[in-house]
Design an enzyme around this catalytic site. Structure first.
Site, PDB file in Angstrom:
ATOM      1  N   TYR A 109       0.786  -1.178   0.057  1.00 51.51           N
ATOM      2  CA  TYR A 109      -0.007  -0.148  -0.026  1.00 51.51           C
ATOM      3  C   TYR A 109       0.753   1.260   0.098  1.00 51.51           C
ATOM      4  CZ  TYR A 109      -3.236   3.636   1.506  1.00 51.51           C
ATOM      5  OH  TYR A 109      -4.006   4.657   1.415  1.00 51.51           O
ATOM      6  N   GLU A 197      -3.225   7.543  -4.175  1.00 53.93           N
ATOM      7  CA  GLU A 197      -3.104   6.164  -3.791  1.00 53.93           C
ATOM      8  C   GLU A 197      -2.964   5.015  -4.683  1.00 53.93           C
ATOM      9  OE1 GLU A 197      -5.905   4.778  -0.268  1.00 53.93           O
ATOM     10  OE2 GLU A 197      -6.934   4.034  -2.113  1.00 53.93           O
TER      11      GLU A 197
END
Length: 392
Positions: A109, A197
């Site tokens: 992530y 993201e």
């Protein structure tokens, strides 16, 4: 302003961030055409909507060839996809992204966003990619690394290497990952983004690092500097009432309650919504008409509130300063003459020309209640102690 995944990946590619090979399609025929261009045996069909959680909702499907990809796309295109972020009403899928499937060894992530507490950008990384980052933060906070970045210097080499090492990389892969992180931060700053993201950033069995997903949220207040990015907006993904309000220069956000709110000033709007909540009600919207509103703009705002079928009562709370109360009253009367207002209406006018505004409302023949005390008005409009309407 949100953009679609395929648009974000195009921007990623322009900044040198590696992404899977693929293309967007809006019809089943285009799906077959895009799939035929790809070399991988396994293809991935991804619904393009402005919401997360698509995979768990059946919006990300694998196919073993162009024909299977076409069948998957036909199941998605034109249909409603409901995810944890769309609400029960879901979103209509109008396009799909066709990509080459990947052999995934590990998922990570990565995100860049603004930390309002420290007033600087931060970059978040975790070796637990593919999961909701909220779950990682709650259950395994030690697996989440947060680094504040000096906006003048950007993400420096040693900082990027430190983040890559936290993810478990070493050697050439550490340097390659560090380069991706620096490019991601450069994209964040160059596009005036609110959030960038990658979830997940993947390591393939072939040893490649790729942004398997891409999310990009742009700061709306900076879009005047980026007409090319503003052109990426998909109005079909926005609430039609919010689009309509924007055309009239109104600050409107639809919420889930049943009490329409019209206020001048963001601070007063937030306070009014808090009071409604404390009184047991639920606001249906945030609507700040601003200080420079005229009667026509106020009438437009009132019509927008009435266009929401969930609205069962309306609270107009105006403190007349720059915006005169008589102008507000004229706008309300103008709108109600065009719209069948069949719900309770509470009006609180204070400040410049408040008495004139109340006189205009009284002469209109509208059925409404005048409130002078803010707390009492909130209780009335929330249905707590509300017993009657008075024709003023």
């Amino acid at each position: 302003m949100n953009i679609h995944e395929y648009q974000a990946k195009k921007l990623f590619r322009s900044f040198g961030i590696p992404v899977p090979v693929g293309g967007v399609a809006r019809t089943s025929e285009e799906v077959v055409q895009q799939a035929a261009k790809l070399r991988a045996g396994t293809l991935v069909v991804k619904a393009q909507i402005h919401a997360g959680g698509r995979g768990k909702a059946g919006g990300v499907l694998t196919a073993d060839g162009p024909e299977a990809a076409r069948r998957h796309a036909e199941r998605l295109l034109g249909n409603v996809l409901v995810t944890r972020q769309t609400g029960p009403e879901g979103r209509v899928v109008r396009s799909v992204l066709i990509e080459e499937g990947q052999n995934i060894e590990h998922e990570y992530y990565v995100a860049v966003m603004l930390d309002r507490a420290t007033r600087r950008p931060v970059i978040l990384v975790s070796p637990d990619g593919g999961m909701d980052i909220e779950e990682v933060a709650a259950n395994t906070p030690g697996h989440l690394f947060k680094l504040g970045v000096d906006p003048l210097w950007g993400l420096r080499d040693y900082e990027a290497r430190c983040l890559a090492a936290f993810l478990g990389f070493s050697g050439k892969r550490l340097h390659f990952c560090a380069g991706i992180l620096q490019k991601l931060f450069t994209l964040y700053q160059s596009c005036d983004a609110a959030l960038v993201e990658i979830n997940p950033l993947i390591l393939t069995t072939e040893g490649n690092l790729l942004a398997l997903d891409a999310k990009l949220n742009l700061e709306e207040n900076a879009l005047f500097r980026h007409p090319d990015l503003k052109a990426l907006e998909d109005p079909e993904e926005r609430d039609p009432l919010e689009v309509q309000a924007e055309r009239h220069g109104l600050n409107y956000i639809r919420l889930n309650g049943n009490i329409g709110v019209m206020v001048n000033g963001a601070g007063l709007a937030m306070a009014t919504m808090d009071l409604i909540k404390q009184a047991g009600g639920e606001p249906a919207n945030f609507l700040d008409v601003g200080g420079g509103a005229d009667a026509g703009k106020i009438a437009a705002g009132f019509r927008i509130i009435m266009s929401d079928p969930k609205v069962e009562a309306i609270f107009v709370n105006i403190f007349g300063g720059i915006l005169r109360c008589d102008l507000l009253a004229e706008g309300v009367v103008m709108a109600t003459r065009e719209t069948d207002v069949s719900v309770p209406l509470i009006v609180r006018l204070q400040g410049t020309n408040a008495e004139e505004g109340q006189r205009i409302l009284q002469k209109s023949g509208l059925l409404f209640t005048v409130a002078k005390d803010l707390h009492a008005a909130a209780k009335h409009i929330a249905g707590v102690g509300y017993h009657e309407h008075s024709r003023q």
